[in-house]
Design a protein around this motif. Structure first.
Motif, PDB file in Angstrom:
ATOM      1  N   TYR A   1       0.841  -1.214   0.000  1.00  0.00           N
ATOM      2  CA  TYR A   1       0.000   0.000   0.000  1.00  0.00           C
ATOM      3  C   TYR A   1       0.867   1.251   0.000  1.00  0.00           C
ATOM      4  O   TYR A   1       1.780   1.407   0.817  1.00  0.00           O
ATOM      5  CB  TYR A   1      -0.907   0.001   1.222  1.00  0.00           C
ATOM      6  CG  TYR A   1      -1.835   1.196   1.279  1.00  0.00           C
ATOM      7  CD1 TYR A   1      -2.926   1.293   0.422  1.00  0.00           C
ATOM      8  CD2 TYR A   1      -1.605   2.222   2.191  1.00  0.00           C
ATOM      9  CE1 TYR A   1      -3.775   2.385   0.468  1.00  0.00           C
ATOM     10  CE2 TYR A   1      -2.447   3.322   2.255  1.00  0.00           C
ATOM     11  CZ  TYR A   1      -3.531   3.400   1.384  1.00  0.00           C
ATOM     12  OH  TYR A   1      -4.360   4.490   1.436  1.00  0.00           O
TER      13      TYR A   1
ATOM     14  N   ALA B   1       0.844   5.014   0.717  1.00  0.00           N
ATOM     15  CA  ALA B   1       0.038   6.016   1.428  1.00  0.00           C
ATOM     16  C   ALA B   1      -0.101   7.316   0.632  1.00  0.00           C
ATOM     17  O   ALA B   1      -1.103   8.027   0.763  1.00  0.00           O
ATOM     18  CB  ALA B   1       0.660   6.303   2.798  1.00  0.00           C
TER      19      ALA B   1
ATOM     20  N   GLY C   1      -2.626   6.293  -2.188  1.00  0.00           N
ATOM     21  CA  GLY C   1      -3.809   5.610  -1.700  1.00  0.00           C
ATOM     22  C   GLY C   1      -4.119   4.348  -2.480  1.00  0.00           C
ATOM     23  O   GLY C   1      -5.254   3.861  -2.449  1.00  0.00           O
TER      24      GLY C   1
END
Length: 325
Positions: A93, A95, A98
């Motif tokens: 993932y 950040a 997203g």
């Protein structure tokens, strides 16, 4: 047929491949057969399983081999807690965006050293199956190709079995060759000590004089040349007869499959091409039979209890199978 009789470009390719063996010899002593086996595996587009006790330079050999070909290499130390994503890669993932992005695992390389592959559970071993067979990795519905060339050189220790997992048949069948890395002869071991006494550092191959001997384009052309080596129907029939003989041996529970026959054909072609032959002969088949088939046969339990070895069974198969003239 000699190199003089062959087309010039073919002779140049063969010289480049033979230089690979001599360059690796600057770092590794007494393992000429193993180096040749790695080269045959690469020419035939296969993978190689190296079996030997610790300390016989398996890791150094693979590193030197990759260096002489100018290929990227990565090493995975297989352990019981290694996960499939640690091999092939995983979604991570981000950040900032997203979104999930794919982070490539060490399998995205040209020569992958799978160190002590039998120390990880079958679930993680199976992470290599698609990569070895299809030259790709599929994650989250996306297929990502691996670089050319791609060779897995896996090692395992034949002595220490505590904490190990037997490689499943499907995994073993993906290896073109199984090579036994023996302890060096006395003269070779003496030369190893001389080099270390003279300051040889196995972590510094450049200082040892190991140089690149071939390009990726030459390797691709050499693979095509090896694959184009001719084979007669008589020799094809000989390979089939040998395969059928393994299935009929009283000591064998599981003989070789048709995939093993095609593997023997490919390795025999590579060996014939390296020797300058325009077609494979029964001698080429016999030479490559044991390293190509020794890991694909399962002996009957009673044969194992009697001390029968797979290599001995294969030797008997060769002796008892009629050779085409």
């Amino acid at each position: 047929m000699t190199d003089i009789d062959m087309p010039a470009d073919d002779a140049v390719l063969r010289d480049a491949m033979n230089r690979v063996r001599s360059e690796v010899g600057k770092a590794v002593v007494g393992q000429d057969g193993t180096v040749t086996g790695l080269l045959i595996g690469l020419l035939a587009g296969g993978h190689v399983l190296l079996e030997g006790v610790p300390g016989v330079a398996k890791t150094l050999l693979v590193r030197a081999f990759a260096t002489t070909l100018g290929l990227d290499t990565k090493r995975i130390q297989f352990t019981p807690d290694l996960m499939p994503g640690d091999v092939s890669g995983s979604l991570v993932y981000d950040a900032k965006t997203g979104e999930f992005e794919f982070r490539e695992g060490p399998v995205f390389t040209s020569i992958l050293l799978a160190d002590e592959i039998n120390r990880t559970p079958p679930k993680t071993q199976s992470a290599l199956l698609e990569a070895m067979e299809e030259r790709q990795v599929s994650t989250d519905g996306v297929t990502r190709p691996l670089p050319f060339p791609f060779l897995v050189a896996a090692t395992q220790n034949p002595v220490e079995h505590e904490g190990t997992y037997t490689l499943p048949e499907a995994q073993l069948d993906r290896f073109l060759l199984k090579l036994i890395v023996d302890l060096p002869a006395r003269d070779a071991e003496l030369e190893v000590l001389r080099r270390h006494a003279g300051g040889f550092d196995p972590r510094d191959l450049a200082a040892a004089g190991v140089r690149r001997a071939a390009t990726a384009d030459e390797l691709r052309a050499a693979q095509r040349a090896a694959a184009s080596v001719a084979v007669s129907d008589a020799v094809l029939g000989y390979v089939v007869d040998l395969a059928r003989a393994t299935r009929e041996s009283p000591s064998v529970q599981l003989g070789v499959s048709p995939r093993a026959s095609t593997a023997l054909l490919a390795s025999a072609k590579a060996w014939a091409w390296l020797g300058g032959y325009p077609a494979i002969t029964p001698d080429h088949v016999q030479t490559m039979l044991v390293p190509t088939w020794r890991h694909r046969i399962r002996l009957r339990p009673e044969a194992e209890l009697e001390g029968v070895s797979v290599d001995a069974v294969l030797g008997s198969v060769v002796q008892q199978t009629r050779v085409p003239i």
